[in-house]
Design an enzyme around this catalytic site. Structure first.
Site, PDB file in Angstrom:
ATOM      1  N   GLU A 128      -0.941  -7.238   0.668  1.00 19.87           N
ATOM      2  CA  GLU A 128      -0.647  -8.570   0.131  1.00 19.87           C
ATOM      3  C   GLU A 128      -0.615  -9.619   1.235  1.00 19.87           C
ATOM      4  O   GLU A 128      -1.085 -10.752   1.045  1.00 19.87           O
ATOM      5  CB  GLU A 128       0.689  -8.548  -0.628  1.00 19.87           C
ATOM      6  CG  GLU A 128       0.734  -7.602  -1.826  1.00 19.87           C
ATOM      7  CD  GLU A 128      -0.361  -7.876  -2.834  1.00 19.87           C
ATOM      8  OE1 GLU A 128      -0.846  -9.027  -2.917  1.00 19.87           O
ATOM      9  OE2 GLU A 128      -0.757  -6.937  -3.543  1.00 19.87           O
ATOM     10  N   HIS A 131      -4.072 -10.716   2.046  1.00 18.86           N
ATOM     11  CA  HIS A 131      -4.599 -11.730   1.130  1.00 18.86           C
ATOM     12  C   HIS A 131      -4.165 -13.129   1.564  1.00 18.86           C
ATOM     13  O   HIS A 131      -4.955 -14.077   1.515  1.00 18.86           O
ATOM     14  CB  HIS A 131      -4.106 -11.464  -0.298  1.00 18.86           C
ATOM     15  CG  HIS A 131      -4.915 -10.438  -1.033  1.00 18.86           C
ATOM     16  ND1 HIS A 131      -6.286 -10.472  -1.084  1.00 18.86           N
ATOM     17  CD2 HIS A 131      -4.539  -9.358  -1.765  1.00 18.86           C
ATOM     18  CE1 HIS A 131      -6.728  -9.452  -1.817  1.00 18.86           C
ATOM     19  NE2 HIS A 131      -5.697  -8.758  -2.228  1.00 18.86           N
ATOM     20  N   GLU A 195     -10.873  -7.532  -2.005  1.00 13.34           N
ATOM     21  CA  GLU A 195      -9.893  -6.454  -2.173  1.00 13.34           C
ATOM     22  C   GLU A 195     -10.151  -5.351  -1.153  1.00 13.34           C
ATOM     23  O   GLU A 195      -9.215  -4.802  -0.561  1.00 13.34           O
ATOM     24  CB  GLU A 195      -9.950  -5.901  -3.592  1.00 13.34           C
ATOM     25  CG  GLU A 195      -9.375  -6.816  -4.652  1.00 13.34           C
ATOM     26  CD  GLU A 195      -7.889  -7.079  -4.469  1.00 13.34           C
ATOM     27  OE1 GLU A 195      -7.158  -6.150  -4.065  1.00 13.34           O
ATOM     28  OE2 GLU A 195      -7.468  -8.221  -4.709  1.00 13.34           O
TER      29      GLU A 195
END
Length: 282
Positions: A128, A131, A195
C-alpha cells in the site's frame, strides 16, 4: 472507481452534448475545462467517500504500536512521509490506500489484522505504501480525466460533422461513451500493471516476496469463505459483493474479486491473484 467514473461522465456527456447542440462548438473549451474540474472533484470526493463507506477511524498508536512502528520504518526506507493509518470493519480481510505522496492514508481492516501474522501484514502495508510512493491513485484519476477529455472531443467531432439535430445529439452521447470505455480499457490495463509494480516494490522493501505471497493466499481464502457464507445466507443472491466494501473501494484494495469472466478481466483493476503470488515467489 471505474463504474463511478463512467456514471459521472455519462451525466456530464449529456450536458455537454446538449450545450453543443444549443450553442455550437464554442462551448468546447469550457467542456474540456469542465472535464479537468470534474477530475479534481472526483479525486477529492473519491478519497472522502472511500473512507466514509467503510466507516474508517484513526488507528490508535497506543493500541497498535508495532503496526505504526513498521509503517514508519517502511516509510523511511521508501523516502515518503508516514501515511495516516486508519482501521475499519470491512467484513473481509483487506486493505487499501488513498491520497498522494505526502498526504496518503492507509486503511486496514480488523479482519486482516486478525488473519495475518506481523510479517505478512508488513508485506501488505509495504504494498500500500508503494501505491502512495508511486502516485498510483492519482494516476488512475488522471487516466479517467484523459478518457473524459478524449470522449468529449469525439462528441464534438460527431456534432461538428453532422446536422446538430436530435439524432446527432444521441449519436454523440453514444460515441462519447464508447470512446471513453475504450480509453479506460488502456487505463485499467495500466492499473493491473501497477499492482505488479507495487508487489515488486513491497518484495524489495520487506526483503522477500514470501510474506506478501502468503498474505495474498490467506486474503483470497478469507474472501472466498466470506462469499460462500454470504451465498448460503442469501441463496437468491449471487454472493459476489464483498460486505462492507463498495465497488469503488474494491478497486483500491490489495485484493479484488478474482472470480472473473473474460469481459470482467478486461475491466478489472487487479491482475489474477495466482499470477501475483507466482511473481512474488520467483
Amino acid at each position: 472507481m471505474f463504474v463511478v467514473g463512467m456514471a459521472l461522465f455519462a451525466f456530464y456527456a449529456v450536458a455537454v452534448a446538449a450545450a453543443m447542440v444549443i450553442w455550437g462548438t464554442n462551448v468546447l473549451p469550457l467542456a474540456v475545462a469542465g472535464s479537468i474540474l470534474l477530475v479534481g472533484v472526483q479525486y477529492k470526493i473519491g478519497k472522502w467517500s472511500a473512507l466514509r463507506s467503510v466507516n474508517a477511524e484513526d488507528m490508535s498508536e497506543d493500541e497498535y504500536p508495532e503496526i505504526h512502528q513498521r509503517v514508519e520504518w517502511l516509510a523511511n526506507d521508501m523516502d515518503v512521509e508516514k501515511p495516516r493509518l486508519m482501521v475499519a470493519n470491512m467484513g473481509v480481510p483487506n486493505a487499501f490506500a488513498v491520497g498522494r505522496k505526502g498526504a496518503g492514508t492507509v486503511v486496514v481492516s480488523r479482519e486482516l489484522m486478525q488473519l495475518l501474522d506481523m510479517d505478512e501484514l508488513e508485506g501488505v502495508l509495504a504494498h500500500e505504501l508503494a501505491h502512495i510512493k508511486n502516485r498510483d491513485v492519482v494516476m488512475m484519476v488522471l487516466g479517467q480525466g484523459v478518457a473524459s477529455v478524449v470522449a468529449i472531443v469525439a462528441q464534438w467531432a460527431v456534432l461538428l460533422t453532422g446536422d446538430n439535430d436530435l439524432a446527432d445529439f444521441f449519436l454523440a452521447i453514444v460515441v462519447g461513451n464508447i470512446v471513453q470505455f475504450i480509453v479506460m480499457l488502456f487505463v485499467l490495463a495500466i492499473s493491473r500493471y501497477r499492482e505488479y509494480v507495487a508487489d515488486a516494490d513491497a518484495k524489495q522493501y520487506v526483503g522477500g516476496g514470501e510474506p506478501l505471497a502468503r498474505a495474498l493466499e490467506k486474503i483470497q481464502h478469507g474472501n472466498e469463505r466470506t462469499t460462500q457464507a454470504q451465498s448460503q445466507r442469501s441463496p437468491r443472491g449471487r454472493g459476489r459483493q464483498q460486505p462492507g466494501v463498495t465497488d469503488q473501494v474494491g478497486a483500491l484494495c490489495i485484493f479484488d474479486d478474482d472470480e472473473r469472466s473474460l469481459v470482467t478481466r478486461l475491466v478489472a483493476t487487479h491482475p489474477p491473484v495466482e499470477k501475483r503470488i507466482q511473481r512474488l515467489r520467483e
